[in-house]
Scaffold this motif. Sequence first.
Motif, mmCIF file in Angstrom:
data_model
loop_
_atom_site.group_PDB
_atom_site.id
_atom_site.type_symbol
_atom_site.label_atom_id
_atom_site.label_comp_id
_atom_site.label_asym_id
_atom_site.label_seq_id
_atom_site.Cartn_x
_atom_site.Cartn_y
_atom_site.Cartn_z
ATOM 1 N N LYS A 163 0.649 -1.705 -0.054
ATOM 2 C CA LYS A 163 -0.077 0.170 0.220
ATOM 3 C C LYS A 163 0.856 1.315 0.683
ATOM 4 C CE LYS A 163 -3.876 -2.331 2.308
ATOM 5 N NZ LYS A 163 -5.088 -2.500 3.312
ATOM 6 N N ARG A 164 2.424 1.525 0.297
ATOM 7 C CA ARG A 164 3.395 2.340 1.033
ATOM 8 C C ARG A 164 4.033 2.802 -0.707
ATOM 9 N NH1 ARG A 164 3.781 4.318 6.428
ATOM 10 N NH2 ARG A 164 2.017 3.135 7.582
ATOM 11 N N SER A 165 4.231 1.417 -1.371
ATOM 12 C CA SER A 165 4.268 2.040 -2.361
ATOM 13 C C SER A 165 4.074 2.419 -4.447
ATOM 14 C CB SER A 165 4.811 0.199 -3.078
ATOM 15 O OG SER A 165 3.841 -0.486 -3.957
ATOM 16 N N ALA A 166 4.672 2.858 -4.529
ATOM 17 C CA ALA A 166 4.503 3.128 -6.141
ATOM 18 C C ALA A 166 5.077 2.827 -7.237
ATOM 19 C CB ALA A 166 4.865 4.733 -5.954
ATOM 20 N N VAL A 167 4.555 2.468 -8.287
ATOM 21 C CA VAL A 167 4.592 1.104 -9.223
ATOM 22 C C VAL A 167 4.833 2.494 -10.906
ATOM 23 C CG1 VAL A 167 3.391 -0.435 -8.562
ATOM 24 C CG2 VAL A 167 2.724 1.380 -9.745
ATOM 25 N N GLU A 168 5.907 2.268 -11.473
ATOM 26 C CA GLU A 168 5.667 3.242 -12.728
ATOM 27 C C GLU A 168 4.536 2.756 -13.919
ATOM 28 O OE1 GLU A 168 9.468 3.179 -14.184
ATOM 29 O OE2 GLU A 168 10.661 4.857 -13.170
ATOM 30 N N ILE A 169 4.072 3.751 -14.524
ATOM 31 C CA ILE A 169 2.930 3.385 -16.409
ATOM 32 C C ILE A 169 3.142 4.173 -16.681
ATOM 33 C CG2 ILE A 169 1.862 1.914 -14.750
ATOM 34 C CD1 ILE A 169 -0.108 4.952 -14.327
ATOM 35 N N LEU A 170 3.412 3.764 -18.037
ATOM 36 C CA LEU A 170 3.044 4.871 -18.988
ATOM 37 C C LEU A 170 1.793 5.136 -19.889
ATOM 38 C CD1 LEU A 170 5.028 5.558 -22.021
ATOM 39 C CD2 LEU A 170 4.252 3.114 -22.642
ATOM 40 N N LEU A 171 1.476 6.612 -19.582
ATOM 41 C CA LEU A 171 0.450 6.731 -19.338
ATOM 42 C C LEU A 171 0.050 6.978 -21.132
ATOM 43 C CD1 LEU A 171 -0.462 10.560 -17.774
ATOM 44 C CD2 LEU A 171 -0.905 7.647 -17.072
ATOM 45 N N ALA A 172 -1.043 6.073 -21.758
ATOM 46 C CA ALA A 172 -1.285 5.560 -23.408
ATOM 47 C C ALA A 172 -2.608 7.003 -23.867
ATOM 48 C CB ALA A 172 -2.297 4.548 -23.579
ATOM 49 N N GLU A 173 -3.282 7.685 -22.677
ATOM 50 C CA GLU A 173 -3.622 8.646 -23.058
ATOM 51 C C GLU A 173 -3.460 9.738 -21.839
ATOM 52 O OE1 GLU A 173 -5.882 8.796 -25.162
ATOM 53 O OE2 GLU A 173 -5.972 6.386 -25.872
ATOM 54 N N ASN A 174 -3.991 10.886 -22.353
ATOM 55 C CA ASN A 174 -4.131 12.528 -21.199
ATOM 56 C C ASN A 174 -4.930 11.926 -20.414
ATOM 57 O OD1 ASN A 174 -2.346 12.649 -22.943
ATOM 58 N ND2 ASN A 174 -3.368 15.187 -23.545
ATOM 59 N N VAL A 175 -4.358 11.920 -18.791
ATOM 60 C CA VAL A 175 -4.662 11.598 -17.457
ATOM 61 C C VAL A 175 -4.884 13.218 -16.556
ATOM 62 C CG1 VAL A 175 -5.257 10.246 -16.093
ATOM 63 C CG2 VAL A 175 -4.924 9.544 -17.747
ATOM 64 N N ASP A 176 -5.900 13.920 -16.263
ATOM 65 C CA ASP A 176 -6.013 15.420 -15.840
ATOM 66 C C ASP A 176 -5.426 14.626 -14.903
ATOM 67 O OD1 ASP A 176 -7.257 16.130 -18.287
ATOM 68 O OD2 ASP A 176 -9.000 15.894 -16.821
ATOM 69 N N ASN A 177 -4.880 16.235 -14.202
ATOM 70 C CA ASN A 177 -3.797 15.998 -12.619
ATOM 71 C C ASN A 177 -3.291 14.534 -13.014
ATOM 72 O OD1 ASN A 177 -5.653 17.844 -12.080
ATOM 73 N ND2 ASN A 177 -6.928 16.884 -11.258
ATOM 74 N N LEU A 178 -2.343 13.938 -13.267
ATOM 75 C CA LEU A 178 -1.376 13.024 -13.516
ATOM 76 C C LEU A 178 -0.775 13.380 -14.771
ATOM 77 C CD1 LEU A 178 -0.986 10.611 -12.028
ATOM 78 C CD2 LEU A 178 -2.086 9.010 -13.599
ATOM 79 N N GLY A 179 -1.323 13.533 -16.199
ATOM 80 C CA GLY A 179 -0.021 14.008 -17.003
ATOM 81 C C GLY A 179 -0.198 13.484 -18.307
ATOM 82 N N GLN A 180 0.570 14.078 -19.286
ATOM 83 C CA GLN A 180 0.614 13.556 -20.965
ATOM 84 C C GLN A 180 0.393 12.504 -21.068
ATOM 85 O OE1 GLN A 180 -1.462 15.958 -22.296
ATOM 86 N NE2 GLN A 180 -0.912 17.584 -20.722
ATOM 87 N N ARG A 181 -0.110 12.251 -22.582
ATOM 88 C CA ARG A 181 0.313 10.545 -23.623
ATOM 89 C C ARG A 181 1.911 10.488 -23.297
ATOM 90 N NH1 ARG A 181 -2.851 9.998 -29.640
ATOM 91 N NH2 ARG A 181 -1.404 8.406 -29.603
ATOM 92 N N GLY A 182 2.360 9.202 -23.496
ATOM 93 C CA GLY A 182 3.664 9.193 -23.531
ATOM 94 C C GLY A 182 4.511 9.261 -22.414
ATOM 95 N N GLU A 183 3.931 10.551 -21.675
ATOM 96 C CA GLU A 183 4.864 9.746 -20.017
ATOM 97 C C GLU A 183 4.734 9.047 -19.070
ATOM 98 O OE1 GLU A 183 3.782 13.448 -18.223
ATOM 99 O OE2 GLU A 183 3.617 15.148 -19.751
ATOM 100 N N ILE A 184 5.487 8.890 -18.247
ATOM 101 C CA ILE A 184 5.809 7.700 -17.421
ATOM 102 C C ILE A 184 5.972 8.361 -16.505
ATOM 103 C CG2 ILE A 184 7.763 5.809 -16.527
ATOM 104 C CD1 ILE A 184 8.695 5.575 -19.681
#
Length: 167
Positions: free
Chosen positions: A15-36
């Motif tokens: 529950k305390r860890s974080a994982v890396e994901i690659l955004l396939a779409e723009n997600v509000d308040n998270l990042g743009q497409r293609g960002e890790i």
Amino acid sequence: MALRNSNTKTVGGSKRSAVEILLAENVDNLGQRGEIVRVKPGYARNYLLPYGLATVATEENKKNVELHKQRLKEVEKKQVQLFKERADAISKYSVTLEANANDDGHLYGSIVAPDIAKALTSAGFDVTADHVKLEGPLKELGMYTVKIELHSQVNTEVKVWVVPAAS
């Protein structure tokens, strides 16, 4: 007992860890497409991955994203070069617009960005009204220098002559 497909990527972690994901779409308040980005495993597992908004950031995916970004930069560079060539041609051109005016030179109407864009388009330049940057409508006869912004990195100017309409 359920069998797990070996090709299926899962997102685990405490529950305390974080994982890396690659955004396939723009997600509000998270990042743009293609960002890790790094997110909590539950957010990735329960929302981002099932809705196709992201994928697991594997080394192969990271390499593919970098290659794609390089290709996009090359395409952008070519576009900027084309815009610079067009801007150079536009700067050597002058637009003459006829308008009805009184004896003092005040126009009965006004000249606005779409009028200038239409004149440039009819002269063979691919310019829209959004490219023409006027500080306000032209309301008098005379010569004006009007800014044209073809791209965020490419600006030019065009001379606009507002002359009285022939009766």
